[in-house]
Design an enzyme around this catalytic site. Sequence first.
Site, PDB file in Angstrom:
ATOM      1  CG  ASP A  73     142.332 -54.624  57.489  1.00 52.19           C
ATOM      2  OD1 ASP A  73     142.110 -55.446  58.399  1.00 52.19           O
ATOM      3  OD2 ASP A  73     143.483 -54.241  57.182  1.00 52.19           O
ATOM      4  CG  HIS A 131     146.904 -51.198  55.987  1.00 49.70           C
ATOM      5  ND1 HIS A 131     148.020 -51.872  56.449  1.00 49.70           N
ATOM      6  CD2 HIS A 131     145.841 -51.840  56.523  1.00 49.70           C
ATOM      7  CE1 HIS A 131     147.638 -52.880  57.211  1.00 49.70           C
ATOM      8  NE2 HIS A 131     146.313 -52.878  57.268  1.00 49.70           N
ATOM      9  CG  HIS A 168     141.872 -56.442  63.730  1.00 55.03           C
ATOM     10  ND1 HIS A 168     141.813 -55.122  63.337  1.00 55.03           N
ATOM     11  CD2 HIS A 168     142.274 -57.139  62.633  1.00 55.03           C
ATOM     12  CE1 HIS A 168     142.165 -55.024  62.055  1.00 55.03           C
ATOM     13  NE2 HIS A 168     142.442 -56.231  61.603  1.00 55.03           N
ATOM     14  CD  GLU A 184     145.755 -56.909  62.657  1.00 55.77           C
ATOM     15  OE1 GLU A 184     146.261 -57.720  61.864  1.00 55.77           O
ATOM     16  OE2 GLU A 184     145.442 -55.745  62.330  1.00 55.77           O
ATOM     17  CG  ASP A 227     143.117 -52.357  65.757  1.00 50.00           C
ATOM     18  OD1 ASP A 227     142.661 -53.521  65.713  1.00 50.00           O
ATOM     19  OD2 ASP A 227     144.312 -52.093  65.538  1.00 50.00           O
TER      20      ASP A 227
END
Length: 492
Positions: A116, A458, A77, A146, A79
């Site tokens: 990520d 994250h 992905h 995502e 994003d």
Amino acid sequence: MNEHLEQLAPQPLWRHFRTLCNTPRPSGHEAQLVAILEGWAERHGLAHDRDGFGNLRIRKPATPGKEGAPGVILQGHLDMVAQANADHPHDFTRDPIETYVDNGWLRARHTTLGADNGLGVAAALALLEDEALVHGPLEALFTLEEETSMGGALQLAENWLEGRVLLNLDSEDRGEVFIGCAGGADIVVEAQLPTAEPSSDDVAVQLSLTGLLGGHSGIDIHRGRGNANRLLVRVLRALEAYDIRLVSYRGGTLRNAIPREAFATLMLPADEVNAAQSRVAALEHELRSELAGVEENLTLTMTPLEAAPAQALNAHASHMLLAALNVAPYGVERMSSSVPGVVETSNNLGVVSLDTGRFHLCALVRSLRDSAVEAMADRFRGLFDLIGARTRVENAYPGWTPAPDSALLARFRRLHRRHVGSEPAVKVIHAGLECGILAGKYPNLEMISFGPSIRGAHSPDERVELSSVEEFWVLLRALVEDLASDTAEQGA
């Protein structure tokens, strides 16, 4: 910026990752990157197209003589999660990510790194331009949004992809290969709560709870880390002894990130401020003691505010909201009985806000069982019905059912033994890989997921182990070549 990335190995992969770091790409803002990649594909003579949602596909024909090999889809992905420390101004829609190497790991300064899934995307691009690679037909599928909703995968066009094997490049542990993942759904709670003018004897203060590790709400949910929303609500409940009324609240920014910070503005009688301040200091010590060894930088402060807000929740609404938040489900609900050591069902209180009486909560529930997601949603609905709030379920996505006997997995294990010298750990992940959704749309696809070691995803502590990226690259190239190498195995 980030010129040093091109000095790392493997150089083609890091060159593409540099482009990703220099191109802002938070969820919902991938258009600039898509345009760059389309231009890159055209310069390399590669076909490219988009589906109705905007997901990007770049195709490369097979090496001559390998046209009959199974088509391989390289999937990731575009994003990234946009998280920065509160004291670091960063506009993720305009500013590049600033990276640096620290003792064998690549990090970003005060923000998420975007490894990520930037490393998976970079690896796919590097493979597409690798003229030495012997391969069957290749498709690189780059999905959108995502991190916020799985929107790209959920809206992926059917009967579009042509490959028979899908390699998801969005895992985060070297030495492991994933063959299953949790499904999930967002639980959204909203209400307009009654407000009233503060008493003339009340003063305003702000509570701040900061310094937590945060992390990925699937991968890290079982690690015992503090959730800023849970902890600050606990503090507010303790301060109800001083007749507080809640004015506003802001905790967490993404439903799939464990909240690192939370802030609340409240009113309380002027003659209770000193006592409340002492209680806050005692609560900070209490929380630090409970989370010792896990959260070493927890900070809880109470700061007087000069200007008094015009409105606060009335006493009853303030009490009921804090009571509901205090008992809302959070964390690991159940461990799997069929896959030892794997979380079966969990919930993250990711985003909570209150402004001028408007309350909003977004929690992300994950589970290997769709029925457990539904049951958790009903618990939220039953709880917040009591305060007159509305609860809805959004962005539900299915899990990925493990296939431990697949030929693709057997092939990967053989190559891992050959190139790494050890047997890979076969895993099911408690996170929302897009594989579950893709399997629903393309049920005949055979797939696995693997990647380099990424820690702190994250959160601004996100980092990737450089040596694991080299290992990941070797395995990925070897697997793509192996899939094209044996006609007998191709039919297996």
